[in-house]
Design an enzyme around this catalytic site. Structure first.
Site, PDB file in Angstrom:
ATOM      1  N   HIS A   9     -42.799 -45.252   3.745  1.00 65.61           N
ATOM      2  CA  HIS A   9     -42.734 -44.753   2.252  1.00 65.61           C
ATOM      3  C   HIS A   9     -43.802 -45.444   1.537  1.00 65.61           C
ATOM      4  O   HIS A   9     -43.990 -46.428   1.522  1.00 65.61           O
ATOM      5  CB  HIS A   9     -41.092 -44.802   1.827  1.00 65.61           C
ATOM      6  CG  HIS A   9     -40.690 -46.119   1.759  1.00 65.61           C
ATOM      7  ND1 HIS A   9     -41.090 -46.868   0.601  1.00 65.61           N
ATOM      8  CD2 HIS A   9     -39.694 -46.754   2.496  1.00 65.61           C
ATOM      9  CE1 HIS A   9     -40.578 -48.266   0.789  1.00 65.61           C
ATOM     10  NE2 HIS A   9     -39.705 -48.136   1.868  1.00 65.61           N
ATOM     11  N   GLU A  79     -33.273 -48.315   6.768  1.00 62.43           N
ATOM     12  CA  GLU A  79     -33.867 -49.828   6.696  1.00 62.43           C
ATOM     13  C   GLU A  79     -32.934 -50.831   7.336  1.00 62.43           C
ATOM     14  O   GLU A  79     -31.616 -50.579   7.342  1.00 62.43           O
ATOM     15  CB  GLU A  79     -34.371 -50.030   5.293  1.00 62.43           C
ATOM     16  CG  GLU A  79     -35.046 -51.476   5.395  1.00 62.43           C
ATOM     17  CD  GLU A  79     -36.206 -51.752   6.294  1.00 62.43           C
ATOM     18  OE1 GLU A  79     -36.262 -51.688   7.349  1.00 62.43           O
ATOM     19  OE2 GLU A  79     -37.467 -52.077   5.676  1.00 62.43           O
TER      20      GLU A  79
END
Length: 197
Positions: A9, A79
């Protein structure tokens, strides 16, 4: 066999500051939006067979801005859960643990929203994500794309290469980039890394 494309990202305020950003849903900065938009030309003429994204907004927004339509959220792509180190920088941690490394020492438990994960636990999630894309890659009908986070994608790369999850430490991954995992003579390889179109 098709390639597996990894997209980290775009930048967030926490990634710019070096803060461990696991499950906290931090949005893209203006620069992160620009990084995500810069990926659109790379994907314009590509037609992936499958696009999966972390459910966190920074990954979802990156996929959308990059023009990756039809992305499906996958919780396996979250994550690393940094536990008690969520939002803390490595420099801050090293004030009390001078030799600390995420890869070697892990994280302490945090609150109920951030219990923390070991490298092995992140590796197990990466293995599940790889198992999900394996049939798509084997069908050779187009690439699979994973839009996710730095440490997670580094662990996933290690697992793809048949290395232990802690070997993800070897693969520095920048925000707003594409990396390509492929095969050569039936063996897993890195075909491109930190591509900024």
């Amino acid at each position: 066999m098709s390639d597996l494309l990894l997209v980290r990202h775009g930048e967030t305020a926490w990634s710019a500051d070096g803060r461990h950003t696991g499950r906290t849903d931090v949005p893209l900065t203006a620069r992160g939006v620009e990084e995500a938009l810069s990926l659109a030309p790379y994907f314009r003429d590509r037609h992936p067979a499958l696009v999966l994204t972390s459910p966190l907004s920074r990954a979802v927004a990156t996929a959308e801005l990059a023009g990756l339509t039809g992305a499906l959220p996958d919780p396996h792509l979250l994550e690393w859960d940094y536990g008690g180190y969520e939002g803390v920088t490595t420099a801050e941690i090293r004030r009390t643990r001078p030799d600390w490394s995420l890869w070697a020492h892990g994280v302490p438990p945090g609150d109920t929203a951030h219990p923390g994960e070991s490298a092995a636990q992140v590796g197990a999630r990466a293995d599940r994500a790889l198992a999900r894309v394996a049939p798509v890659l084997a069908a050779d009908e187009g690439a699979a794309v994973l839009v996710a986070h730095g440490h997670f994608l580094r662990v996933l790369t290690a697992r793809y290469l048949r290395l232990g999850p802690e070997e993800g430490r070897l693969f520095l991954l920048r925000t707003g980039t594409v990396s390509v995992l492929s095969t050569e003579h039936g063996l897993p390889v890195i075909a491109g890394w930190n591509i900024s179109p």
